[in-house]
Every structure is written in structure tokens, then in C-alpha cells.
Design a protein around this motif. Sequence first.
Motif, PDB file in Angstrom:
ATOM      1  N   THR A 188     -21.167  42.961 -18.863  1.00  0.00           N
ATOM      2  CA  THR A 188     -22.252  42.066 -19.079  1.00  0.00           C
ATOM      3  C   THR A 188     -23.484  42.056 -18.174  1.00  0.00           C
ATOM      4  O   THR A 188     -24.357  41.778 -19.746  1.00  0.00           O
ATOM      5  CB  THR A 188     -21.701  40.595 -19.127  1.00  0.00           C
ATOM      6  N   HIS A 189     -23.463  42.607 -18.205  1.00  0.00           N
ATOM      7  CA  HIS A 189     -25.056  42.862 -17.165  1.00  0.00           C
ATOM      8  C   HIS A 189     -25.585  44.203 -17.707  1.00  0.00           C
ATOM      9  O   HIS A 189     -26.744  44.263 -18.107  1.00  0.00           O
ATOM     10  CB  HIS A 189     -24.651  43.237 -15.843  1.00  0.00           C
ATOM     11  N   TRP A 228     -15.586  49.664 -17.490  1.00  0.00           N
ATOM     12  CA  TRP A 228     -16.570  48.673 -16.899  1.00  0.00           C
ATOM     13  C   TRP A 228     -15.671  48.179 -16.770  1.00  0.00           C
ATOM     14  O   TRP A 228     -14.776  46.883 -17.592  1.00  0.00           O
ATOM     15  CB  TRP A 228     -18.189  48.440 -18.031  1.00  0.00           C
ATOM     16  N   PRO A 253     -15.271  43.312 -16.979  1.00  0.00           N
ATOM     17  CA  PRO A 253     -16.427  42.588 -17.959  1.00  0.00           C
ATOM     18  C   PRO A 253     -17.478  42.238 -17.404  1.00  0.00           C
ATOM     19  O   PRO A 253     -18.265  41.923 -18.525  1.00  0.00           O
ATOM     20  CB  PRO A 253     -15.124  41.396 -18.189  1.00  0.00           C
ATOM     21  N   ALA A 254     -17.818  41.560 -16.231  1.00  0.00           N
ATOM     22  CA  ALA A 254     -18.634  40.537 -16.151  1.00  0.00           C
ATOM     23  C   ALA A 254     -20.338  42.052 -15.976  1.00  0.00           C
ATOM     24  O   ALA A 254     -21.109  41.863 -16.150  1.00  0.00           O
ATOM     25  CB  ALA A 254     -18.562  40.835 -14.658  1.00  0.00           C
ATOM     26  N   ARG A 255     -19.969  43.689 -14.938  1.00  0.00           N
ATOM     27  CA  ARG A 255     -20.234  44.294 -15.630  1.00  0.00           C
ATOM     28  C   ARG A 255     -20.852  44.279 -16.615  1.00  0.00           C
ATOM     29  O   ARG A 255     -22.028  45.013 -16.515  1.00  0.00           O
ATOM     30  CB  ARG A 255     -20.354  45.060 -14.213  1.00  0.00           C
ATOM     31  N   TYR A 310     -20.098  45.376 -26.098  1.00  0.00           N
ATOM     32  CA  TYR A 310     -19.594  44.869 -24.722  1.00  0.00           C
ATOM     33  C   TYR A 310     -18.493  45.897 -25.019  1.00  0.00           C
ATOM     34  O   TYR A 310     -17.702  45.797 -23.757  1.00  0.00           O
ATOM     35  CB  TYR A 310     -19.349  43.095 -24.783  1.00  0.00           C
TER      36      TYR A 310
END
Length: 217
Positions: free
Chosen positions: A135-136, A129, A131-133, A121
Motif C-alpha cells: 500500500t505504501h 511485498w 500488504p501494508a508495505r 497492489y
Amino acid sequence: MPRPRQALLSRDRIVATALALIDADGLAALSTRRLAAALGVQGPSLYNHFGTKDEILDAVADSVTATVDVGGFGRYDWCEALRHWARSYRAALAAHPNIVPYLAQGPGRRPAALAMADAVYGALVRAGWPPARATHVGAALRYFVAGSALGSFARGFVEDRALYATHPHLGQAHRLAGHQERVDEGAFTLGLDALLHGLSAEYDRTVAGVERVAGTE
């Protein structure tokens, strides 16, 4: 009676023996009674090192995760680092496929698993990237690697040519099991390349594109 020079039990010995039992007979076959018997001790002795069976399983799972090489993060660009990590991760899981369902539950409180998640991460966020992406992306790679390690596509086909006589497109399926490593490795490489290619395209379209636009303002 003199004390033994070395303790009969240690956390490392318990973990190694539990992993060997899981490798041989699967997760469901592991019990504290069977583990104690394999170690040549009484069951209660295990609780001097682990409070519960789940703690043992956590330690076993983390011992496998600890063998995964995350050194590529910080040494390669994000995409090549993901490739390096994914191949090492698959090798670790493929060596112990029976523990994969337990590992797939997530890192929980396991130190090595948390360190690995942090490395992946962190590298993605540093690369830009969102943060949410990030994680994906990490989750997508983990799904792919864990799934590939659960079993062999090639070994799912038996070496019985007659079985496929009524399936016109499976005329060579009886040969797959004999080429297991090449088939499974080829499929993994193809899938990983495709996944990383798609992620790179999204990165160029979104993250890098935003940076280029910002640089012209």
C-alpha cells in the motif's frame, strides 16, 4: 417533427465535452449550465444520464484513468512494471492537468481507478511485498506521478534575463521555459529512477532477504 436519427446526448459525449471544458478553463469553471450549453441542450437533459455534477466529474476522471496502461503488471517484474505504469500514468495526467486535483482525492467508486489500484497492489503483493508495505509503495508512486503532472517546473521561470540579475545561481533560469519538455521529462525520469532504486534496495534487504534466510532453514 421527425425524431433525430441519433440521440442528442450520450454519457460518452457528456464526458468528452466536460473534459474539454475542464482542460480549457479548469475544474472551477465547469457547471451543469455551461456543460449543457456546450452540448446544445437544456440543463435537465443531463440528468437523464447522470444524477449529479459529482457523478459527471467521477466519469470524467475515470475516463482519464482508463487510458493508463496497466498491462505491464503480470508481464514484467514488479519494479519494471511500476516504471511502465508510472510513465503511462504521468502521460495521461499531464494531458489533462486540470483534472489532477480531483483524481488526487482517490479512486472512490470509479471503476477504472479501482481496477488500476487493484492491478498495482495485486502485483506488489504477488511479488512478496507485505500488504501494508505494498500500500505504501503504490501510494508513494501515485504521489510522485500526480505531483509531477500538476504543473511544469520549467514554465515556472519567465523568459526575462534581467529578473534573475540579483540571483547569482539563476543566471540561466530564463532559458528553462524554452526547454520545458526536456527539463520536465528529465526531472521525472531522474525522480522515478531514484524512487525505484530505493524501493529495489528495500525489497532486496527485506522481502528477498527474508526469503533467502527462510530457504536456508
